[in-house]
Design an enzyme around this catalytic site. Structure first.
Site, PDB file in Angstrom:
ATOM      1  N   TYR A  10       0.887  -1.375   0.033  1.00 40.59           N
ATOM      2  CA  TYR A  10      -0.065  -0.051  -0.105  1.00 40.59           C
ATOM      3  C   TYR A  10       1.094   1.144   0.022  1.00 40.59           C
ATOM      4  CZ  TYR A  10      -3.386   3.415   1.814  1.00 40.59           C
ATOM      5  OH  TYR A  10      -4.076   4.829   1.723  1.00 40.59           O
ATOM      6  N   GLU A  19      -3.728   7.336  -3.855  1.00 43.37           N
ATOM      7  CA  GLU A  19      -3.829   6.155  -3.269  1.00 43.37           C
ATOM      8  C   GLU A  19      -3.481   5.008  -4.237  1.00 43.37           C
ATOM      9  OE1 GLU A  19      -6.241   4.392   0.292  1.00 43.37           O
ATOM     10  OE2 GLU A  19      -7.071   3.775  -1.460  1.00 43.37           O
TER      11      GLU A  19
END
Ligand code: GDP
Ligand code: MN
Length: 397
Positions: free
Chosen positions: A107, A194
């Site tokens: 991530y 993101e």
């Protein structure tokens, strides 16, 4: 403003980030054609991935991300996904891309840290899962590094992120992605960029090479900066917005839907909040925040009234206008006009002071409007009117 994965990936590509090729399809036939190009074309792949384009997370879990190994299967899978509704949103488009052979998921995101007044780079070696989940179960697993407001994310900071995530074997690529996310954020006035998952994938003949790629992308643009990027307006997804929000924006009205029963129409954001406070103090609950803005003319007043009345929960309306640039008589005309078109009979209490208040008072009296001299009085009257309306329809007090 949230934008679709495919649009976010386009912005990332423009900033030089590693994003696998993809196409967007609006029908099963289009998806089949796109899959066919990938499965049989130059540098063909064994499988394609087909992904629902909706502005919600967790598409994978909801069944909106599927693999297909043939043209037929791609068409079939696309048909199924295009018929889905994910978290209440109908799927109108799918992304078709070569299926990645994933080694590990990470991530990595750049977010606006308002408290620190800096861009924050957040990373975790637990990719694929939602970051909120990691933050809860294993907060130490999240690496946080702030970019410098003047110097941006420096090389050593990007390297630190890469090493702490265990991406040392892909150092150069990881540094590029980390810096690229911050660059993307600044270039487009985003408040979130993101990548989840940022993935190490096997590529080349026999999967001999490993590469770091952005498999998913989520970008949120700062609405207040949209004027600096006129082309971004086209990326707005109508499915992401309530019809009331679209109408409000069209009329330049600041409108936020709330859960109460007293509709509020006010000019000025501060006065609108004060009005909501006083409604609460009088024992009521505001149904909305609504600022009709400065210099509102009759048509905007009528549009605001319609926004308020479109909410069936509204039992009474409180109009609070402090005339400055906004003229009281204009507002009064707008209210009279709006009421004449109104399909629902909802009690209304109007307080107008300031510019042309006398003229407004005369107009409202002629039209038999309930008025109030002070805001306290107006709030009390509106709350009482809502109670009476509820009692009349047999609801609980
Ligand atoms: P989200 O669930 O809405 O965040 O959608 P993602 O694009 O992140 O996909 C969810 C999950 O599906 C990823 O974490 C991967 O595990 C998996 N996935 C996505 N794309 C591929 C792909 O190309 N190949 C494989 N094998 N899995 C994928
Ligand atoms: Mn994802």
């Amino acid at each position: 403003m949230k934008i679709q994965e495919a649009d976010a990936k386009k912005l990332l590509l423009a900033q030089g980030l590693p994003v696998p090729a993809y196409e967007v399809a609006r029908s099963p036939a289009e998806a089949r054609a796109a899959a066919s190009r990938l499965l049989h074309g130059h540098g063909s792949v064994g499988q394609v991935v087909i992904k629902a384009q909706v502005l919600v997370g967790g598409r994978g879990k909801a069944g909106g991300v599927k693999l297909a190994a043939s043209d037929d299967e791609a068409e079939h899978v696309a048909d199924a996904i295009l018929g889905m509704t994910i978290k209440g949103i109908p799927v109108r488009k799918v992304l078709v891309a070569p299926a990645a052979d994933i080694v590990k998921e990470y991530y990595l995101a750049a977010v606006l840290d308002r408290a620190a007044r800096r861009i924050l780079l957040m990373g975790s070696a637990e990719g694929g899962v939602e970051i909120e989940q990691v933050a809860q179960s294993n907060p130490e697993a999240i690496v946080r590094i702030h970019a410098d407001p003047l110097l941006g994310l420096r090389d050593w900071q990007a390297r630190e992120m890469a090493f702490r995530l265990g991406l040392g074997a892909h150092l150069k690529a990881a540094v590029g992605v980390a810096k690229g996310l911050v660059k993307t954020m600044l270039a487009y006035d985003a408040d979130l960029v993101e990548i989840n998952p940022l993935a190490v994938v096997r590529e080349g003949p026999g999967g001999a090479e490993e590469r770091l790629v952005c498999l998913d992308a989520k970008i949120t643009l700062d609405d207040s900066a949209l004027f600096r990027h006129p082309d971004h307006e086209a990326l707005r997804d109508p499915d992401d917005e309530a019809p009331a929000d679209v109408e409000a924006r069209r009329h330049d009205i600041s409108f936020i839907h709330l859960d109460g029963t007293i509709g509020c129409m006010v000019n000025g954001a501060g006065l609108a909040m004060t009005t909501m406070d006083l409604v609460k103090r009088a024992g009521g609950e505001p149904a909305n925040f609504l600022d009709i803005g400065g210099g509102a003319k009759a048509d905007r007043v009528a549009a605001a009234m319609k926004l308020i009345l479109d909410e069936p929960k509204v039992e009474a309306i409180l109009v609070n206008i402090f005339g400055g640039i906004t003229r009281g008589d204009e507002v009064a005309h707008g209210l009279i006009e709006a009421r004449s078109r109104q399909k629902r009979d909802v009690p209304m209490v109007v307080r107008i002071v300031g510019t042309n208040a006398e003229e407004a008072a005369r107009l409202l009296e002629e039209a038999h409007f309930e008025t109030a001299a002070s805001l306290d009085e107006a709030a009390a009257k509106a709350v009482a009117a809502a109670r009476a309306a509820r009692a009349a329809t047999g609801g609980a007090a």
